[in-house]
Design a protein around this motif. Structure first.
Motif, PDB file in Angstrom:
ATOM      1  N   GLN A 238     -25.566 -79.310-115.059  1.00 43.08           N
ATOM      2  CA  GLN A 238     -24.417 -78.495-115.195  1.00 43.08           C
ATOM      3  C   GLN A 238     -24.492 -77.255-116.111  1.00 43.08           C
ATOM      4  O   GLN A 238     -24.400 -76.061-115.674  1.00 43.08           O
ATOM      5  N   ARG A 242     -24.267 -73.527-114.977  1.00 47.26           N
ATOM      6  CA  ARG A 242     -23.398 -72.519-115.690  1.00 47.26           C
ATOM      7  C   ARG A 242     -23.992 -71.330-115.899  1.00 47.26           C
ATOM      8  O   ARG A 242     -23.501 -70.167-115.861  1.00 47.26           O
ATOM      9  N   ASN A 262     -21.753 -75.792-108.935  1.00 46.48           N
ATOM     10  CA  ASN A 262     -21.608 -75.981-110.117  1.00 46.48           C
ATOM     11  C   ASN A 262     -20.069 -76.758-110.409  1.00 46.48           C
ATOM     12  O   ASN A 262     -19.946 -77.476-111.302  1.00 46.48           O
TER      13      ASN A 262
END
Length: 286
Positions: A238, A242, A262
């Motif tokens: 993640q 990001r 995401n």
């Protein structure tokens, strides 16, 4: 053979340091939790007392930590790498960070007289153990040449990508695609099984066609067995998603699919699966 330091003995770092040790390198290890050094010390590694101490005593020091904050922390302060690197010695950061963090670390090291290379890796626990990582190196070319024998032990491929920042960017591009693929793969498997199809047959059909790939093969078995043993923690994927979306913002590049993937990983984090394998994104989908 060159003396090498290794900072960070997590899932990846421990396996990589062990391969260097087994290949005959003179290895000095350091970890924030010193107990993690024991297994390597038993096998012949030296134990450093601080990142500064390791960098001061080794020709090249490698680092493999979890995120940009941890990577920066290793270099800064009175006990940090920059305080010990001195003239001509090399520092190779193999953590996955954004290009901005990489450039900050590069500046700290070069200001102190050292040479710097960023070298994030593509690959998880098993490739780290097998020495088949893909190492994405960028920065000081003379250090790349000096580090190449160690790269050849830790990985199967280590292209030189140019100036600092390009290794980080290549890693974000690769992991962004991986996250997006895993997200749609989870949706497809869930949809198929809800429609009454056999999960194993879905995997076999995928594997026979143009979409066959090692990730679907490996993660597919995990999803069907609901086995989320961690080889790549979901929270790190993640973070990479990001950072990739942020790079898209910076470069005015639309990333609609990556942005949605995401969100799926953020949902999985919120549901408490941060420390499980990236495959656990399937749990929020199904």
């Amino acid at each position: 053979m060159a003396s090498v330091g290794f900072l960070g003995l997590g899932i990846m770092g421990k396996a990589m340091a062990l391969n260097l040790l087994n290949a005959g390198f003179d290895v000095t290890v350091w970890n924030r939790n010193p107990e993690k050094c024991t297994e390597l010390v038993v096998k012949g590694a030296h134990q450093g007392i601080s990142p500064k101490d390791v960098a001061a005593n080794c020709d090249i020091t490698f680092a493999m930590v979890s995120d940009p904050d941890a990577a920066l922390a290793l270099c800064q302060g009175p006990d940090g790498v920059a305080a010990g690197i001195g003239s001509g010695r090399g520092y190779v950061d193999m953590s996955t960070v954004d290009d901005g963090t990489s450039k900050t670390i590069a500046h700290l090291i070069t200001q102190a007289g050292g040479r710097f290379l960023e070298a994030p890796v593509s690959g998880t626990k098993k490739p780290a153990e097998d020495g088949t990582l893909i190492i994405l190196a960028a920065g000081d070319q003379s250090l790349y040449d000096d580090a190449k024998p160690a790269f050849d032990v830790m990985g199967k491929m280590s292209p030189y990508l140019g100036e600092v920042g390009q290794g980080a960017n290549m890693k974000l591009v690769v992991n962004m695609m991986m996250g997006g693929m895993l997200s749609i793969f989870s949706e497809g498997l869930s949809l198929g099984q809800k429609a009454g199809l056999d999960g194993q047959q879905i995997l076999e059909i995928l594997d026979a066609g143009a979409m066959a790939n090692p990730m679907f093969k490996g993660k597919g078995a995990m999803l069907l067995n609901e086995d989320y043993t961690t080889s790549f923690p979901l929270k790190h994927m993640q973070k990479d998603m990001r950072l990739a979306v942020a790079l898209g913002d910076q470069l005015d590049q639309p990333l609609p699919t990556a942005a949605i993937a995401n969100e799926a990983f953020k949902q999985a984090m919120k549901a408490g699966f941060a420390d499980e394998d990236i495959a656990a994104v399937y749990k929020v989908v199904k």
